[in-house]
Design an enzyme around this catalytic site. Structure first.
Site, PDB file in Angstrom:
ATOM      1  N   SER A  95      23.887  49.822  -4.225  1.00  0.00           N
ATOM      2  CA  SER A  95      25.206  49.595  -3.622  1.00  0.00           C
ATOM      3  C   SER A  95      25.173  49.204  -2.353  1.00  0.00           C
ATOM      4  CB  SER A  95      26.117  50.820  -3.691  1.00  0.00           C
ATOM      5  OG  SER A  95      25.507  51.562  -2.828  1.00  0.00           O
ATOM      6  N   LYS A  96      26.360  48.629  -1.535  1.00  0.00           N
ATOM      7  CA  LYS A  96      26.110  48.279  -0.214  1.00  0.00           C
ATOM      8  C   LYS A  96      25.849  49.552   0.549  1.00  0.00           C
ATOM      9  CE  LYS A  96      29.514  46.843   3.075  1.00  0.00           C
ATOM     10  NZ  LYS A  96      28.706  46.975   3.987  1.00  0.00           N
ATOM     11  N   ARG A  97      26.437  50.825  -0.008  1.00  0.00           N
ATOM     12  CA  ARG A  97      25.881  51.842   0.790  1.00  0.00           C
ATOM     13  C   ARG A  97      24.297  52.131   1.092  1.00  0.00           C
ATOM     14  NH1 ARG A  97      28.744  56.008  -1.712  1.00  0.00           N
ATOM     15  NH2 ARG A  97      30.412  54.282  -2.309  1.00  0.00           N
ATOM     16  N   GLY A 132      22.340  49.811   1.327  1.00  0.00           N
ATOM     17  CA  GLY A 132      21.829  48.668   2.367  1.00  0.00           C
ATOM     18  C   GLY A 132      22.245  49.274   3.827  1.00  0.00           C
ATOM     19  N   ASP A 133      23.192  49.950   4.018  1.00  0.00           N
ATOM     20  CA  ASP A 133      23.669  50.294   5.157  1.00  0.00           C
ATOM     21  C   ASP A 133      22.777  51.762   5.525  1.00  0.00           C
ATOM     22  OD1 ASP A 133      25.817  48.718   5.060  1.00  0.00           O
ATOM     23  OD2 ASP A 133      27.444  50.069   4.481  1.00  0.00           O
TER      24      ASP A 133
END
Ligand code: GLU
Length: 508
Positions: free
Chosen positions: A262-264, A266-267
């Site tokens: 998920s994008k999280r 990546g963050d």
């Protein structure tokens, strides 16, 4: 039967930035199309107007341009099967919804949201299907007159697919083999909504794949649950003969392997999940992209290609041409692929090495500008030689600056630790002698200068490490970098002498 022409499509919904998993899906479609001399279609599935995000379509197109994945037809590319944007195909879908209604394969339902809510409260795990549809307000339970009256009054309705219960639906998947699902678990999916006069994803997707003569549907695993319904729809239309083959690609998993990427993630771990930087028009949030993070498109392609597929051996560095030649849906894995973003960094390093020094020098120019250096003040040869000396030490082009700044600006300070270790009371005197030696060298290129300087140190009985490191400290600012005499050759005699003088003044 003659072989069907290979026609595949990438069909994103413009709901935001394109996720890196979508990029991989498009890449596999592209490789498959090229390998078979077929066509790759770019279709925009924008029938869910609530989720439409302005700019998303342009973003997706720009992403593929950057990555070097061209489409053969579709939105912005043209072709004989258009329009390729689903919101421009309303009349087509209306016609096909009509066909299903006429054949009794679909029905009109008038249930309001409140009525549906009430049913959900009344029946646990309510599903609109063969077991409940006869309790609802639809064209199966109402008389023809009642239906006509409601329609004439302009009441909102949906068209639902009439799924026959208790039938094993078989999906032949090129990656997963035969997947069997009993139709009783499926609900009577909404195919069309009068409110916006638009079909839902399922109907539009099937009608378009049929009309666009799509031969293979290669898409993410998240669409596998829809596949049985799609098979039933093909059948309801009488299109089984030309139904595309399915291939559902494995999920991209978190780097740790537990759950979907998920994008999280990546963050949290500091890597992009989007091809390009994305500015969310609604929230204003900015998400990083591979391009802006400094990845080379070739590296991203190679990295993604190997997430869920392998060439059957341990070869890792594969160009687009290699991939087109070797790609094989039969070698795609069923299980999810861990998103090992560190491997992506490794690929970037490898692709920097693979590129010629001159090519990397071109990419280095904007980085120089960012640091206030006008690259036009240097010859391409100079820049190319700088790059050749340091590119093996970086993963990203922008990191070249950290390795090569001293080729453009003389050190303004000297690494303290190195000064302590290598600069003693005696050093200024020895550096003075070194200047004399250097001044006397006629051919300042690397090898001859090295021979002379090393000869002088040896003859004098000086400590080789101390003298050479002090020399380096003066020229580079710290005790690291490429071969010393390669550096001085490029900087030239004047600049080298100037730097030694400056260091002696500064460190006296
Ligand atoms: N519009 C769907 C998506 O956003 C396409 C799914 C498919 O390829 O059938 O991914």
């Amino acid at each position: 039967m003659t072989e069907r022409r290979v026609r595949v499509r990438f069909a994103p919904s413009p709901t935001g930035a394109l996720h890196i998993g979508g990029v991989r899906t498009a890449l596999y479609n592209y490789l498959f199309a090229r390998q078979h001399g077929g066509d790759l279609i770019f279709r925009i599935e924008d029938t869910d107007s609530n989720r439409f995000v302005p700019g998303a379509e342009e973003y997706i197109l720009e992403s593929f341009k950057w990555l070097g994945i061209p489409f053969d037809e579709g939105v912005s590319f043209g072709g004989n099967y258009g329009p390729y944007r689903q919101s421009e195909r309303r009349d087509i879908y209306k016609k096909y919804v009509g066909i299903l209604l006429e054949r009794g394969k679909a029905y009109i339902a008038f249930d309001t949201p409140a009525e549906l809510e009430a049913k959900r409260a009344e029946i646990p795990n309510f599903q609109y299907d063969a077991s409940t549809r006869m309790q609802m307000r639809n064209s199966l339970t109402l008389s023809k007159e009642e239906v006509d009256t409601l329609l004439a009054e302009g009441k909102q309705y949906v068209v639902r697919f009439k799924v026959e219960p208790n039938e094993d639906v078989r999906v032949n998947d090129l990656i997963r083999g035969e997947v069997v699902i009993n139709s009783s678990i499926l609900d009577d999916k909404v195919l069309y909504k009068s409110a916006d006069e638009l079909p839902t994803y399922h109907l539009a997707n099937i009608v378009d794949d049929h009309l666009m003569e799509v031969s293979h549907v290669i898409r993410g695993e998240e669409w596998l649950p829809s596949a049985p319904l799609h098979v039933l729809l093909y059948r309801a239309f009488g299109w089984e003969e030309t139904m595309p083959a399915f291939a559902h690609l494995p999920l991209l998993l978190k780097p740790e392997g537990n759950g979907k990427l998920s994008k999280r993630d990546g963050d949290r771990l500091g890597f992009p999940v989007f091809p390009l930087e994305w500015h969310d028009p609604k929230t204003g949030e900015v998400s990083s992209g591979y391009r802006e993070a400094g990845y080379l498109p070739e590296a991203v392609i190679n990295f993604l290609a190997l997430l869920g597929w392998n060439p059957g051996n341990d070869q890792e560095l594969l160009s687009m041409d290699d991939l087109i030649r070797l790609f094989d849906l039969n070698h795609c894995s069923k299980s999810g692929a861990k998103f090992d973003y560190k491997k992506g960094i490794w690929f970037n390093h490898e692709y920097i090495l693979k590129k010629s020094d001159a090519e990397v020098a071109e990419l280095f120019k904007p980085v120089l500008r960012e640091h206030g250096i006008d690259p036009a003040q240097y010859t391409d040869e100079y820049l190319t030689r700088v790059v050749g000396m340091v590119k093996g030490r970086v993963n990203f082009v922008k990191e070249l600056w950290g390795q090569a700044a001293f080729f453009f600006v003389a050190p303004a300070s000297y690494a303290e630790k190195d000064v302590r270790k290598r600069w003693s009371a005696d050093t200024p005197r020895i550096m003075g002698e070194l200047q004399e030696v250097l001044r006397g060298i006629a051919d300042f290129s690397s090898k001859p200068s090295e021979d002379i300087v090393i000869g002088w140190i040896t003859e004098k009985g000086y400590h080789m490490g101390n003298v050479m490191n002090a020399f380096r400290l003066a020229v580079v600012g710290e005790c690291k970098g490429p071969h010393m005499f390669d550096i001085t050759e490029l900087l030239g005699k004047e600049e080298t002498l100037k730097r030694i003088r400056r260091a002696v003044d500064a460190l006296a």
